[in-house]
Design an enzyme around this catalytic site. Structure first.
Site, PDB file in Angstrom:
ATOM      1  CB  CYS A 119      -4.366  -6.041  10.356  1.00  0.00           C
ATOM      2  SG  CYS A 119      -4.848  -4.482   9.592  1.00  0.00           S
TER       3      CYS A 119
ATOM      4  CB  VAL B 281      -7.585  -6.945   5.634  1.00  0.00           C
ATOM      5  CG1 VAL B 281      -7.585  -8.103   4.677  1.00  0.00           C
ATOM      6  CG2 VAL B 281      -6.253  -6.849   6.373  1.00  0.00           C
TER       7      VAL B 281
END
Length: 254
Positions: free
Chosen positions: A27, A67
């Site tokens: 990510c 997140v």
């Protein structure tokens, strides 16, 4: 630390007393906060999350299960990479990552906003190629051109100055992933060294920054993850090579 991504049914590891960042290894937003933690030489633990099969307890730290999320005290957390990184920069000012000049800080934030189009084009090309339009390619290259122009105007190694700062660590995770696009067949997104000479020099410099180097993944690795995602079975644990890790919790008993 294990690269294993915890998922539904996995137990939350015990809190060690350090800052703890909940992230996903591939990510870019989570990477932003990892880089800031590294740049500030802070001690922290990383817990990776499988975003397709989220463990139940992640919602205690991030209401939407997204997140990154930063646990700063037992059971207390803040989420969103920019919120986390501004907090870290104010809480731990010894290594300042923003300019002391209010105008430059504002300019850095505005530049991040203008670069958002290139980031969106990347996501479309990588994870939703059916929706890719010629305008996406144009937007992507416009972002690269603006970044190169900004580097030339500032005349420093990094956007922040002679050392990288918040603005560089915010942009970098996407630049790292941009290099994977030609490897998955999106050659129109290639960063041509002739056209983008100043930008390529900047990217090479960023790859050698200690905070980046310790977390950097190659374009080939990002391409493999993107391809696994496209097959409907994202391989979150492709980097996990440890058989046993103290951070790996036991499964709940049935």
């Amino acid at each position: 630390m294990s690269e294993k991504h915890l998922q539904t049914g996995d137990v939350l590891p015990p809190y060690s007393g350090k800052l703890r960042l909940f992230a996903m290894r591939f990510c870019p937003y989570a990477e932003r906060s990892v880089l800031v933690l590294n740049a500030k030489n802070l001690q922290y633990d990383l817990v990776f999350i499988n975003l397709d099969h989220k463990p139940e307890w992640i919602f205690n730290f991030s209401p939407k299960g997204t997140v990154p999320a930063l646990e700063y005290e037992p059971g207390k957390a803040i989420f969103d990479s920019n919120i986390i990184n501004f907090y870290l920069d104010e809480k731990y000012p010894d290594v300042a990552l923003q300019s002391s000049d209010p105008l430059r800080r504002a300019q850095d934030k505005m530049f991040i906003e203008t670069f958002a189009g290139a980031q969106s084009a990347y996501y479309t090309a990588a994870f939703n190629p059916q929706a890719l339009q010629p305008s996406s390619v144009e937007t992507y290259h416009k972002g690269l051109e603006n970044l190169q122009k900004e580097l030339e105007i500032r005349g420093t190694t990094f956007l922040h100055g002679d050392e990288p700062g918040w603005v560089d660590y915010t942009l970098w995770p996407f630049l790292e992933r941009f290099e994977a696009l030609p490897l998955i067949g999106k050659v129109e997104f290639a960063i041509d060294k002739t056209k983008y000479e100043r930008l390529v020099t900047y990217m090479d410099a960023m790859k050698n920054v200690p905070a980046v180097k310790s977390y950097y993944l190659s374009a080939e690795t990002h391409a493999k993850f993107i391809e696994s995602h496209g097959k409907g079975d994202a391989n979150y644990n492709m980097l996990d090579t440890s058989a046993v890790c103290c951070m790996r919790p036991r499964k709940k008993k049935e």
